[in-house]
Scaffold this motif. Structure first.
Motif, short mmCIF file in Angstrom:
data_model
loop_
_atom_site.label_atom_id
_atom_site.label_comp_id
_atom_site.label_asym_id
_atom_site.label_seq_id
_atom_site.Cartn_x
_atom_site.Cartn_y
_atom_site.Cartn_z
N VAL A 104 -51.41 -44.55 -19.92
CA VAL A 104 -52.09 -44.09 -18.69
C VAL A 104 -53.56 -43.82 -18.99
CG1 VAL A 104 -50.03 -43.18 -17.58
CG2 VAL A 104 -51.39 -41.68 -19.07
N GLY A 105 -54.02 -44.27 -20.17
CA GLY A 105 -55.41 -44.11 -20.56
C GLY A 105 -56.12 -45.45 -20.59
N MET A 106 -56.47 -45.89 -21.80
CA MET A 106 -57.20 -47.14 -21.95
C MET A 106 -56.29 -48.36 -22.03
SD MET A 106 -60.28 -46.08 -21.89
CE MET A 106 -61.19 -47.54 -22.42
N GLU A 107 -54.98 -48.15 -21.99
CA GLU A 107 -54.04 -49.26 -22.19
C GLU A 107 -53.10 -49.42 -21.00
OE1 GLU A 107 -52.12 -48.43 -25.90
OE2 GLU A 107 -53.98 -48.56 -27.05
N THR A 108 -53.65 -49.34 -19.80
CA THR A 108 -52.80 -49.42 -18.60
C THR A 108 -52.10 -50.78 -18.48
OG1 THR A 108 -54.77 -50.01 -17.31
CG2 THR A 108 -54.10 -47.70 -17.30
N GLU A 109 -52.60 -51.80 -19.20
CA GLU A 109 -51.95 -53.12 -19.14
C GLU A 109 -50.53 -53.09 -19.68
OE1 GLU A 109 -56.13 -54.12 -20.84
OE2 GLU A 109 -54.94 -52.31 -20.53
N ARG A 110 -50.22 -52.12 -20.52
CA ARG A 110 -48.86 -52.06 -21.07
C ARG A 110 -47.97 -51.05 -20.34
NH1 ARG A 110 -47.87 -47.79 -24.55
NH2 ARG A 110 -49.66 -46.71 -25.43
N LEU A 111 -48.43 -50.49 -19.24
CA LEU A 111 -47.58 -49.60 -18.45
C LEU A 111 -46.33 -50.32 -17.99
CD1 LEU A 111 -49.74 -47.57 -15.89
CD2 LEU A 111 -48.00 -46.64 -17.41
N ASP A 112 -45.18 -49.64 -18.09
CA ASP A 112 -43.94 -50.22 -17.58
C ASP A 112 -43.03 -49.10 -17.06
OD1 ASP A 112 -42.64 -49.04 -19.78
OD2 ASP A 112 -42.72 -50.88 -20.96
N GLU A 113 -41.82 -49.46 -16.73
CA GLU A 113 -40.89 -48.50 -16.12
C GLU A 113 -40.43 -47.41 -17.09
OE1 GLU A 113 -39.90 -48.59 -12.72
OE2 GLU A 113 -41.65 -49.90 -12.79
N TYR A 114 -40.75 -47.56 -18.36
CA TYR A 114 -40.33 -46.58 -19.35
C TYR A 114 -41.50 -45.77 -19.90
CZ TYR A 114 -36.30 -49.57 -18.94
OH TYR A 114 -35.26 -50.30 -18.42
N SER A 115 -42.66 -45.91 -19.29
CA SER A 115 -43.84 -45.16 -19.71
C SER A 115 -43.76 -43.72 -19.20
CB SER A 115 -45.12 -45.83 -19.20
OG SER A 115 -45.28 -47.11 -19.76
#
Length: 259
Positions: A33-44
């Motif tokens: 939820v910071g600089m890597e929002t591209e890897r956000l998923d349903e388990y974040s």
């Protein structure tokens, strides 16, 4: 609304409440939820820092009204002097820390995303850490791989005594961990969000060739000897292992398999 959208919205809402409450200077989103929002998923989940004015730290750690106003909490646990782990009633999990500005100067953390800041606050440079993260990787195979080999030997000896839990850790955790510290020397890393605080994070995408071996290296509590043999075989493929030590490890593994 998807889980990823809810996470980002929840963080924005926390920023709005901090603005109303007063005493807060900035909200930093970290990780996915910071600089890597591209890897956000349903388990974040939520991972964030709140920077507060002097004297407000304990208020924001001990009184969770600023979170309850966003959404009711089902669970909270103060896990460090600086913050808590929380679970909102809708299933969103989070971890946060509260810092005064002076404390951030001595903290290790990854670069964060400024979600909210007070209009008068100008220290956005705190989004980037001033201290480098601790170094987890090694520049030579010699020390880590010999450490792994001796972990195998010691672990199998403990297994033979019936100390299976400590054996599991020596073989399947410590030895494997040493290998992780030199993986960058053994195969090409795929570019997928490395974590400076944990070499095991996203390893399956970063080192898929090595990850294909992990099921054999980490077979569990009752298969420590089998795991040790697989780890030894891997090390022998990438490093000139001392043959006497290799024989001793195999002999111990065979003894353990007969117990």
């Amino acid at each position: 609304m998807s889980k990823t959208e809810k996470l980002l919205k929840r963080l924005d809402e926390i920023g709005k409440v901090l603005e109303r409450k007063g005493g807060a200077e900035m909200l930093l989103g970290l990780g996915s939820v910071g600089m890597e929002t591209e890897r956000l998923d349903e388990y974040s989940d939520l991972d964030f820092f709140v920077i507060v004015k002097p004297g407000y730290k304990e208020r924001y750690i001990r009184q969770l009204d600023w979170l309850e106003e966003v959404y009711p909490l089902a669970y909270s646990f103060r896990n460090t002097d600086d913050g808590c782990k929380i679970l909102f009633d809708d299933g969103i999990y989070g971890e946060y820390a509260i810092f005064e500005e002076r404390e951030l100067e001595s903290c290790h953390y990854a670069e964060g995303r400024v979600v909210w800041k007070a209009p008068s606050y100008t220290r956005v440079d705190f989004a980037k850490p001033s201290r480098p993260a601790p170094r987890l990787i090694e520049d030579s195979l010699d020390h880590p791989l010999n450490e792994a080999l001796t972990n195998l030997y010691v672990g199998l000896g403990r297994y033979a005594r019936g100390e299976k839990l400590t054996a599991t850790r020596f073989v399947q955790s410590y030895a494997v961990g040493s290998i992780l510290s030199v993986l960058h020397l053994l195969e090409t890393e795929e570019p997928y969000f490395p974590d400076v605080f944990g070499l095991e994070r996203r390893l399956e995408k970063r080192y898929p060739r090595f990850a294909a071996n992990l099921g054999e290296m980490i077979q569990g509590y009752d298969r420590v000897p089998e795991s040790a043999l697989c780890i030894l075989q891997y090390i022998e493929r990438v490093y000139p292992v001392n043959q006497r030590l290799a024989r001793e490890i195999r002999q111990l593994a065979n003894i353990c398999r007969q117990l």
